[in-house]
Design a protein around this motif. Structure first.
Motif, mmCIF file in Angstrom:
data_model
loop_
_atom_site.group_PDB
_atom_site.id
_atom_site.type_symbol
_atom_site.label_atom_id
_atom_site.label_comp_id
_atom_site.label_asym_id
_atom_site.label_seq_id
_atom_site.Cartn_x
_atom_site.Cartn_y
_atom_site.Cartn_z
ATOM 1 N N PHE A 79 -1.278 49.986 -6.586
ATOM 2 C CA PHE A 79 -2.519 50.399 -5.967
ATOM 3 C C PHE A 79 -2.525 49.915 -4.524
ATOM 4 N N SER A 80 -3.087 50.704 -3.651
ATOM 5 C CA SER A 80 -3.152 50.340 -2.239
ATOM 6 C C SER A 80 -4.562 50.598 -1.733
ATOM 7 N N PRO A 81 -4.960 49.967 -0.623
ATOM 8 C CA PRO A 81 -6.301 50.211 -0.067
ATOM 9 C C PRO A 81 -6.531 51.674 0.293
ATOM 10 N N VAL A 82 -5.488 52.341 0.755
ATOM 11 C CA VAL A 82 -5.648 53.755 1.105
ATOM 12 C C VAL A 82 -5.977 54.582 -0.133
ATOM 13 N N VAL A 83 -5.253 54.293 -1.218
ATOM 14 C CA VAL A 83 -5.506 55.024 -2.460
ATOM 15 C C VAL A 83 -6.912 54.735 -2.978
ATOM 16 N N LEU A 84 -7.328 53.480 -2.919
ATOM 17 C CA LEU A 84 -8.673 53.125 -3.387
ATOM 18 C C LEU A 84 -9.749 53.795 -2.545
ATOM 19 N N LEU A 85 -9.556 53.838 -1.207
ATOM 20 C CA LEU A 85 -10.525 54.494 -0.340
ATOM 21 C C LEU A 85 -10.605 55.989 -0.645
ATOM 22 N N ARG A 86 -9.443 56.605 -0.851
ATOM 23 C CA ARG A 86 -9.432 58.020 -1.190
ATOM 24 C C ARG A 86 -10.166 58.277 -2.505
ATOM 25 N N PHE A 87 -9.938 57.404 -3.489
ATOM 26 C CA PHE A 87 -10.613 57.541 -4.781
ATOM 27 C C PHE A 87 -12.123 57.422 -4.625
ATOM 28 N N LEU A 88 -12.591 56.461 -3.817
ATOM 29 C CA LEU A 88 -14.035 56.268 -3.642
ATOM 30 C C LEU A 88 -14.666 57.471 -2.944
ATOM 31 N N ILE A 89 -13.996 58.014 -1.930
ATOM 32 C CA ILE A 89 -14.560 59.153 -1.202
ATOM 33 C C ILE A 89 -14.674 60.372 -2.115
ATOM 34 N N VAL A 90 -13.581 60.650 -2.843
ATOM 35 C CA VAL A 90 -13.619 61.804 -3.747
ATOM 36 C C VAL A 90 -14.655 61.600 -4.850
#
Length: 465
Positions: free
Chosen positions: A69-80
């Motif tokens: 898991f990476s911060p970019v992936v987590l941010l993308r998940f939260l936005i979607v």
């Protein structure tokens, strides 16, 4: 200091609060319960997390082996997730605000849509059955779904998801009362219990069937072969057999648990279900045909199943609502048939056997009629007795296949609306078959003329008195 207990004054009498008045759906326009919107949004979010949300959280390293898991992936998940969540809330509110309904005289008026309104007016005389369904999730919030089944048409079901439990009962009672020609404020008719299926009878009826026994033996044989010879290929036999047993035994047991049959002036009432409870009400005269099913193993304990065809059900709903009794003593089944078709005793109808030249294996097969019903019996391993009232017959026809043409035989069909029960007398002599067609058609015309329309049945009974 503690003041001590406080006792009521002498002569005080506790009066429980009066229950809230019933909802009158003929007054004003109504919507489904407000909790429908968050429930629909919650369902959309569950589907999103299962199909798209969790895959968005996972990413693989350059070698493609590990998951990280990476911060970019987590941010993308939260936005979607926020976008999908906003859409789910909007969809829930849109569906809740867009559905309105009311009762106007003898019509049920349903309005759909916000930007483009669609008004549907349904005569209450078209109502074939009213089901109150409570899935497990809605039972937690004391909600229920009311399904109004209509006669004919592509859109023969009107679902109201969801109403409060008390409001659902009030809507069902008012629809049944107005369809019977009574005032909308008429209280729910009392019911008389007929039979409650014991757990042992239900389990025994599901297990003691030749396909279930054969599947169970096949699974045991494959497991023994697997353990004895360490042949993993036998899993290809054991696993499908296990899934078949779950579908044939476990699923019906969960569905038909606590099965109760009761009769009332407004029809036959069925209550059943473990995880999803269902209360089904079939108004008088809506049952088109019934079938008494007796598998060979059931004849020892004297059990039978009662299948039914009710106009208005289609597809999956027809399969779910085609059982009037899953398993019961045959005497109870005969009693319920007499309640569905008043004044009848199908065992007393003399049955004429089929022709000796036919392909019938069991000489107990036969067909017969009286002034009210037509009865046809067939089957050897699983005996079926199909019964249809003359007043419910849609048509009477004669068919001849190539083999029957050579033997001078024919089959007489007494057609009901599409459903599980199909009434037919096979392998009759051609002259006898033609006589059956003519006499049955005459009896059907006389029965329909005598019975009249089933709408406003209670009002006509009151006038007759």
């Amino acid at each position: 200091m503690y003041p001590g207990p406080v006792y009521p004054a002498p002569g005080y009498r506790y009066v429980p609060p009066a229950p809230p008045p019933p909802v009158r759906f003929s007054v004003g326009t109504h919507r489904v319960h407000w909790a429908t919107a968050p429930l629909r949004a919650f369902t959309i979010m569950i589907v999103y997390f299962v199909l798209l949300g969790f895959p968005l959280l996972m990413t693989r390293t350059s070698d493609g082996a590990a998951v990280s898991f990476s911060p970019v992936v987590l941010l993308r998940f939260l936005i979607v997730s926020l976008v999908v969540g906003a859409g789910a809330v909007a969809a829930g509110l849109w569906g809740w605000l867009g559905l309105r309904f009311r009762i106007e005289g003898d019509d049920l008026v349903v309005e759909n849509g916000l930007l483009r309104r669609r008004v549907r007016r349904i005569p209450l005389s078209r109502i074939q059955a009213i089901d109150v369904v409570r899935p497990l999730v809605t039972r937690v919030f004391s909600l229920a779904e009311v399904r109004v089944e209509l006669a004919g048409g592509e859109q023969s079901e009107i679902p109201f998801r969801y109403l409060g439990r008390r409001a659902a009962g009030d809507l069902r009672a008012e629809l049944l009362a107005r369809a019977a020609g009574l005032p909308g404020h008429t209280p729910e008719a009392p019911e008389r219990p007929v039979y409650r299926v014991p757990f042992g009878t239900l389990l025994g009826g599901l297990v003691l069937r030749l396909p279930v026994i054969a599947t169970f033996l096949l699974m045991i044989f494959s497991l023994v072969f697997l353990i004895a010879f360490r042949e993993l290929a036998m899993l290809a036999v054991a696993l499908p057999a296990l899934l078949g047993l779950i579908r044939a035994v476990i699923a019906p047991m969960v569905m038909y648990a606590n099965f109760t049959v009761a009769v009332s002036p407004d029809g036959v009432r069925l209550r059943y279900g473990l995880l999803e409870t269902r209360m089904q009400t079939v108004p008088p005269g809506r049952v088109q045909a019934v079938s008494v099913v007796e598998p060979s193993i059931w004849r020892g304990p004297g059990w039978a199943r009662l299948d039914v065809t009710v106009a208005g059900y289609a597809g999956e709903r027809q399969a779910l609502s085609s059982t009037l009794l899953p398993a019961a003593p045959r005497a109870v089944v005969a009693q319920l048939v007499a309640l569905v078709f008043p004044g009848t005793n199908f065992d007393a109808v003399p049955l004429l056997p089929a022709s000796q030249r036919g392909m019938t294996v069991d000489r107990a097969d036969g067909a017969g009629t009286d002034d009210v019903i037509f009865v046809a019996r067939h089957g050897w391993l699983c005996r079926r007795t199909d019964i249809i009232a003359h007043a419910r017959a849609q048509s009477v026809r004669l068919t001849v296949n190539p083999v029957q043409r050579l033997l001078g035989l024919a089959t007489v069909h007494v057609d009901a609306p599409p459903g599980l029960v199909q009434v037919a007398a096979a392998d009759r002599d051609l002259g006898e078959a033609r006589a059956i067609v003519e006499s049955t058609a005459l009896r059907a015309r006389s029965a329909r003329a005598a019975s009249g329309d089933t709408a406003h049945w209670a009002a006509r009974q009151n006038q007759a008195r």
